[in-house]
Design an enzyme around this catalytic site. Structure first.
Site, short mmCIF file in Angstrom:
data_model
loop_
_atom_site.label_atom_id
_atom_site.label_comp_id
_atom_site.label_asym_id
_atom_site.label_seq_id
_atom_site.Cartn_x
_atom_site.Cartn_y
_atom_site.Cartn_z
N ASP A 35 11.73 -10.21 8.20
CA ASP A 35 10.35 -9.71 8.18
C ASP A 35 10.34 -8.29 8.75
O ASP A 35 10.99 -8.01 9.76
CB ASP A 35 9.44 -10.64 8.99
CG ASP A 35 7.97 -10.39 8.68
OD1 ASP A 35 7.34 -11.28 8.07
OD2 ASP A 35 7.45 -9.31 9.05
N HIS A 103 5.98 -17.67 0.63
CA HIS A 103 7.08 -17.35 1.54
C HIS A 103 6.97 -18.25 2.76
O HIS A 103 5.89 -18.41 3.33
CB HIS A 103 7.07 -15.88 1.95
CG HIS A 103 5.73 -15.39 2.41
ND1 HIS A 103 4.72 -15.07 1.53
CD2 HIS A 103 5.22 -15.19 3.65
CE1 HIS A 103 3.64 -14.69 2.21
NE2 HIS A 103 3.92 -14.77 3.50
P1 AMP Z 1 1.81 -13.49 5.42
O1 AMP Z 1 0.89 -12.67 6.29
O2 AMP Z 1 1.98 -14.92 5.86
O3 AMP Z 1 1.42 -13.38 3.95
O4 AMP Z 1 3.25 -12.85 5.57
C1 AMP Z 1 3.62 -11.66 4.95
C2 AMP Z 1 4.73 -11.11 5.78
O5 AMP Z 1 5.42 -10.15 5.03
C3 AMP Z 1 4.26 -10.41 7.07
O6 AMP Z 1 4.84 -11.08 8.19
C4 AMP Z 1 4.78 -8.98 6.90
O7 AMP Z 1 5.26 -8.42 8.12
C5 AMP Z 1 5.90 -9.17 5.90
N1 AMP Z 1 6.22 -8.01 5.08
C6 AMP Z 1 5.36 -7.17 4.45
N2 AMP Z 1 6.03 -6.23 3.76
C7 AMP Z 1 7.35 -6.49 3.94
C8 AMP Z 1 8.55 -5.87 3.49
N3 AMP Z 1 8.56 -4.80 2.68
N4 AMP Z 1 9.73 -6.40 3.89
C9 AMP Z 1 9.77 -7.48 4.72
N5 AMP Z 1 8.66 -8.11 5.17
C10 AMP Z 1 7.47 -7.62 4.79
#
Ligand code: AMP
Ligand code: ZN
Length: 117
Positions: A35, A103
């Site tokens: 993440d 995810h």
């Molecule tokens: P959610 O809020 O449960 O939808 O989780 C989305 C997650 O994706 C969050 O914890 C973000 O920090 C993570 N995230 C967003 N963009 C990226 C990226 N480019 N690479 C890795 N993680 C990401």
């Protein structure tokens, strides 16, 4: 169609290699990557390569793929040396979901409160 890549989906772009990510594991059907804004020493996202918006629609349409994601979560935790971990699927924006490609968050390496916030 269910499972097809979505042009505007960040995680489909990670699967396609169009957006960089720190990959920790990859199988024929799944990808696991760190993440970008970690909430614990281990904070890895496990996704199916196919696009489904949330865990319930994934499990309904492709139960074996849902099982693949769950299995990979366990492997990610084990490879990071975690004896215990939490696997979270935020579902719906009111629950904190911001990316609508399913995810599982694998969280480990610190005390994990129960009940969660
Ligand atoms: P959610 O809020 O449960 O939808 O989780 C989305 C997650 O994706 C969050 O914890 C973000 O920090 C993570 N995230 C967003 N963009 C990226 C990226 N480019 N690479 C890795 N993680 C990401
Ligand atoms: Zn997607």
């Amino acid at each position: 169609m269910a499972g097809e890549p979505q042009a505007d989906c960040l995680f489909c772009k990670i699967v396609a290699g169009e957006v960089p990510a720190t990959l920790v594991r990859e199988t024929e059907t799944t990808v696991a990557f760190r993440d970008i804004n970690p909430q614990a020493p281990t904070h890895v996202l496990v996704i199916p390569k196919a696009h489904y918006p949330d865990v319930a629609s994934l499990a309904a349409a492709a139960p074996q793929l849902a099982a693949d994601v769950a299995k990979e979560a366990g492997r990610v935790a084990a490879e990071d040396g975690a004896e215990a971990y939490r696997l979270v699927f935020n579902t719906g924006s009111a629950a904190g979901q911001t990316v609508f490609h399913v995810h599982g968050h694998v969280l480990a390496g610190r005390g994990l409160q129960w009940p969660p916030g």
